[in-house]
Design an enzyme around this catalytic site. Structure first.
Site, PDB file in Angstrom:
ATOM      1  N   LYS A   1       0.705  -1.242  -0.096  1.00 33.20           N
ATOM      2  CA  LYS A   1      -0.076  -0.011  -0.109  1.00 33.20           C
ATOM      3  C   LYS A   1       0.913   1.307  -0.060  1.00 33.20           C
ATOM      4  O   LYS A   1       2.141   1.180   0.718  1.00 33.20           O
ATOM      5  CB  LYS A   1      -0.984  -0.181   1.279  1.00 33.20           C
TER       6      LYS A   1
ATOM      7  N   SER B   1      -9.641  -0.505   7.379  1.00 32.77           N
ATOM      8  CA  SER B   1      -9.179  -0.440   5.816  1.00 32.77           C
ATOM      9  C   SER B   1      -8.252  -1.814   5.307  1.00 32.77           C
ATOM     10  O   SER B   1      -8.143  -1.512   4.163  1.00 32.77           O
ATOM     11  CB  SER B   1      -7.996   0.675   5.730  1.00 32.77           C
TER      12      SER B   1
ATOM     13  N   SER C   1      -9.654   1.623   2.874  1.00 28.35           N
ATOM     14  CA  SER C   1      -8.531   2.271   2.029  1.00 28.35           C
ATOM     15  C   SER C   1      -7.703   1.638   1.357  1.00 28.35           C
ATOM     16  O   SER C   1      -6.997   1.965   0.584  1.00 28.35           O
ATOM     17  CB  SER C   1      -7.924   3.553   2.964  1.00 28.35           C
TER      18      SER C   1
END
Lengths: 472, 464
Positions: free
Chosen positions: B62, B161, B137
């Site tokens: 990420k 997330s 996210s």
């Protein structure tokens, strides 16, 4: 007619090798932005790691200031935006600092001390420096993350003079503890002052904060200026505004910087990246073992133990290094006052002449003790002793060795001195005659001749004694 | 394990085919913000990584987690163009175990959102239906795993997330116990809530990656050694007594899954969680408060977006932050600054911390009644891009199942439980701190009965 209340907020750089939350070097005077890393530059994703040396020194100071030591000290974020503060928050302490509710006894005059209460002692990180050059602003982050200890006093000081004395004493104290070099010019000791005045007996007045005080003299001058300014406002019936003012050292005045309304809301909250620090029993023992006799106590003890005068005690206790040196020398020679006199007089002179510090000079405490012992036992005279001191500096040898090499030992026996006396009598038979005829004034001349012939090594008492005997 | 290694060996011989495959999917889903399968990581370990279950495997990271020489954008214009000067501990541990980061995945800006549509730098689609979001996210990490571009990816979980996008994309998503995985290298959004997590195609690989990345780290003083209690089989599964507000498809899968678990021999017990209704408020109070400080460092001075002209340093900071941050980020910074104002902390921040303690107590009680706690991960399946049926506020309320684990620090795992109208539905299982083992056990048993579906169009078998 007025009471003045002054409190100080003092920041000191702690003497650690590395910064407080990363492993960068904490070193003054390096090329800008060379002692930096992702952590102290506040890159995304970095985390602080508490420097154990820094928290140890913080506890050492708090204990020496008689504070209640926190059993669980917390770090918090103090939020404000400034270009030299990379994270735009400072890791500091607020609700549970390292130490609280302490005090320190400060000498104000001979035999007069005053107890100043300490509100709290807390550990934080320093910001960087911003330099304005033409239409550019440049940032140097070398200083960012230096361990900074803030000491906040209660408003117990009565004005500029006391504040100056407090600060000077505090500077000696941190140097005694070897926690900071306390250098105001390099910014390793910084001070802000709070002052409020009121009609006598009226209690605290409106608080005005003064910043930019780069020496203890400026602290006194700024506070004296503020006293005049605020008392004039009182006289004129004008309300005193709560504000922050800056000392302008070129104009010798304070100038308004910001009012209370525009002051920051720091939005303190617990630092989630650092767990609370809980000192262990071992840690507290270590902190305790690092305590030293404070300057005031030491000065008083030196007076009683070694019979020093106030002036001598002041001089010798100025730094811990000097006081330690003095006591070692005094113990080895058994001579307190004499050692103090040497240190204040001739030793100072020679250090200046050779441009050396005592620690870096060839004059170890053992050597000074030897020199003093030689003098006090009568093996050398004062004049030779002074020559010998210079020889130690020049040749870096022990006084005993030098005395032997140079044959400087005093002539203290009749059998050594008698032949010299006779030689002088022969050379100056006229003078001898005159004295014998009753002209006592000429006796001094003969003493001088004997001293000259012995290179000053003859014991004056013995010379006088033998002369008296020979001349009747 | 052998199967994985063999599978990677096949692709390392034909890396062009791997790249072609990954790029073909990338054109459809936009999972990565940067992709470089040729990246040569530097190992800090001298030990051979041959026996490691991740040796030779590519993985996604990420883009709020630092990998040296890769960009570190956090999905924000503020950090577009920033190259990371260092590598996160979790990533380094994987590199030392022989795995290779191949790209940085898309996310909601600074991790703030649950669709990845808040990214300022790219749009990520759900591989199951490209008109839909991948969740967030960690949407990019979930999408790339679902599409088989990588066998696993790292994400971060501040309020769900990792778990929510895992649910949307039909993969496993682990949010470990707070502190068991070092946060060093994870761009902070809400430091006391978040943790680096794992998204993977199988329980085995999720567990293997977790075992590698966990552990105390000298660079993170909040990191801890995982100390689970004595191992014992999970018998009782706690579920909410009055569970409402689920989308019909999710409701169906949830009920079917409970039946499956009972068939597998588990006892399902109903428990109460009265503090649940305060969880989202407490979460957003704490998260935004911490975010307001954590995001203060982005000021355009040392790195990141910088205006061409500024009157003075203050003007520079203002311009950089005005242009660099998206609306959601600005909203959360404002909220956080608001709740931390002096004189208002008791009303908001301190109260939220009290709710946090109350939720923890609720869960302590629940874990006396049950070994694990099970709920849907999210009330809906993946929604469409630009779907306005839920306002931004309603989307936040939908985080209620996931935020509790962030408030308590407990571990949670979202596992694929089935499809509703062709879209994956994930269920979340929670356990007491350090008891990740219970999560893997339940998910493993469930997968035996209901194997997770592969996303249509994936042809690589990366599973363990």
């Amino acid at each position: 007619m007025y009471d003045t209340f002054v409190g100080l907020e003092i920041h000191i750089h702690l003497l650690t090798k590395s910064k407080v939350f990363c492993s960068c070097k904490a070193h003054y005077g390096d090329e800008p932005n060379t002692n930096v890393c992702p952590v102290c530059l506040g890159y995304p994703g970095v985390l602080p790691v508490l420097n154990e040396e820094a928290i140890k020194l913080a506890y050492v100071v708090a204990q020496s200031l008689n504070c209640r030591l926190s059993p669980r000290t917390l770090f918090e974020r103090k939020n404000y935006f400034y270009p030299d503060l990379p994270k735009n928050y400072q890791i500091s302490q607020f609700s549970d600092p390292v130490g609280e509710n302490g005090f320190i006894d400060v000498p104000l005059a001979e035999g007069v001390t005053k107890r100043i209460r300490i509100h709290d002692v807390h550990l934080e990180e320093d910001a960087g420096k911003m330099i304005h050059a033409g239409d550019m602003s440049l940032c140097d982050y070398n200083r960012t993350g230096y361990p900074l200890l803030e000491i906040v006093t209660e408003p117990d000081l009565s004005g500029g003079e006391e504040a100056e004395k407090f600060l000077q004493y505090f500077q000696r104290l941190v140097r005694y503890l070897h926690v900071s070099d306390g250098n105001m010019e390099e910014g390793s000791l910084r001070c802000d002052a709070n002052i409020s005045i009121n009609k006598t007996g009226g209690g605290l007045g409106t608080k005005v904060e003064v910043k930019n005080l780069n020496s203890s003299r400026f602290v006194r001058k700024a506070l004296e200026f503020e006293f005049k300014r605020q008392s004039a406002q009182f006289e004129a019936g004008t309300r005193i505004v709560q504000e922050t003012r800056l000392w302008n050292e070129n104009r010798d005045v304070t100038e308004s910087m910001r009012s209370k309304e525009s002051s920051h809301d720091y939005r303190y909250f617990p630092e989630p990246d650092l767990p609370p620090f809980v000192p262990s029993a071992d840690f507290l023992r270590l902190v305790d073992s690092l305590q030293v006799e404070l300057p005031l106590a030491r000065r008083e003890r030196l007076k009683t133990t070694w019979g020093l005068s106030a002036e001598q005690a002041d001089f010798v206790s100025e730094s811990k290094t000097l006081a330690d040196y003095f006591e070692t020398t005094a113990k080895a020679s058994g001579q307190g006052a004499s050692v103090a006199n040497w240190l204040m007089g001739d030793v100072q002179k020679e250090l200046k002449h050779f441009d050396l510090t005592l620690e870096a000079s060839p004059l170890s405490s053992a050597r000074l003790a030897q020199l003093v012992t030689l003098l006090e036992s009568g093996r050398i005279h004062i004049k030779i002793a002074k020559q010998l001191l210079i020889a130690v500096f020049e040749e870096n040898k022990d006084p005993e060795t030098l005395v032997k090499e140079k044959g400087w030992e005093a002539i203290t026996t009749e059998s050594q001195l008698q032949p010299i006396l006779e030689k002088v009598f022969t050379e100056h038979s006229g003078v001898v005659e005159a004295i014998r005829a009753g002209d006592q004034r000429q006796k001094g001349f003969l003493v001088g001749q004997v001293m000259q012939a012995t290179g000053g090594r003859a014991a004056p008492a013995l010379v006088n004694q033998l002369l008296a005997k020979a001349l009747g | 394990m052998a199967k994985l290694e063999d599978s990677w060996r096949r692709f390392s011989e034909k890396s062009a085919s791997y790249t072609a495959y990954a790029k073909a999917w990338e054109a459809k889903i936009g999972a990565f913000l940067s992709f470089n399968p040729q990246y040569k990581p530097t190992s800090t370990s001298s030990a051979p990584s041959g026996d490691s279950p991740v040796a030779g495997l590519p993985f996604g990271v990420k883009d709020n987690i630092a990998v040296v020489e890769f960009p570190l954008t956090c999905g924000s214009k503020m950090l577009e163009g920033l190259t990371s000067p260092y590598t996160a501990t979790a990533v380094q541990k994987l590199i030392d175990a022989g795995a290779r980061p191949v790209g940085k995945t898309n996310l909601d800006e600074f991790g703030m959102g649950s669709s990845t549509d808040n990214s300022a730098l790219g749009k990520t689609n759900n591989p199951w239906d490209v008109t839909r979001v991948a969740g967030g996210s960690s949407g990019g990490s979930a999408a790339c795993v679902a599409a088989g571009q990588v066998p696993f990816a790292l994400g971060s979980d501040t309020g769900g997330s990792v778990r929510q996008p895992a649910s949307f994309c039909g993969v496993y998503g682990l949010k470990p116990t707070y502190g068991t995985v070092s946060r060093f290298g994870l761009t902070a959004y809400a430091s006391s809530l978040e943790v680096i997590g794992v998204l993977a195609k199988s329980v085995g690989l999720t567990r293997a990656v977790y075992d590698i990345i966990k552990g105390e780290d000298g660079n993170d003083q909040t990191s801890l050694k995982s100390e689970p209690g004595p191992a014992r089989p999970v018998r009782k599964i706690g579920v909410l007594k009055n569970l409402t507000g689920l989308a019909p498809g999710v409701e169906t899968i949830y009920r079917e899954s409970l039946a499956t678990l009972k068939k597998l021999g588990y006892t399902v017990v109903e428990v109460e969680l009265p503090t649940l209704e305060y969880a989202v408020s407490a979460y957003y109070t704490i998260a935004t408060a911490e975010a307001s400080a954590n995001l203060a460092r982005f000021n355009g001075i040392r790195y990141g977006l910088r205006p061409e002209y500024a009157e003075n340093p203050e003007d520079l900071i203002r311009k950089a932050r005005t242009a660099g941050f998206g609306d959601e980020v600005k909203t959360r910074i404002l909220l956080g600054s608001y709740v931390l104002r002096s004189g208002f902390q008791d009303q908001y921040y301190t109260k939220a911390q009290k709710v946090r303690t109350a939720i923890r107590r609720d869960f302590d009680r629940i874990f006396e009644e049950a070994d694990v706690f099970l709920s849907p991960t999210f009330p809906t399946t993946a929604f469409a891009h630009g779907d306005t049926t839920m306002t931004s506020f309603q989307q936040k309320l939908a985080d209620k199942f996931t935020v509790t684990a962030n408030l308590t620090g407990q571990p949670g795992l979202s596992f694929p439980a089935g499809l509703a109208d062709g879209l994956p539905v994930g269920l979340q299982v929670l356990a007491p701190v350090f008891e990740e083992g219970r999560l893997f056990e339940v998910a493993d048993r469930f997968a035996e009965a209901v194997p997770p579906a592969d996303c249509p169009g994936t042809s690589l078998d990366w599973s363990l």
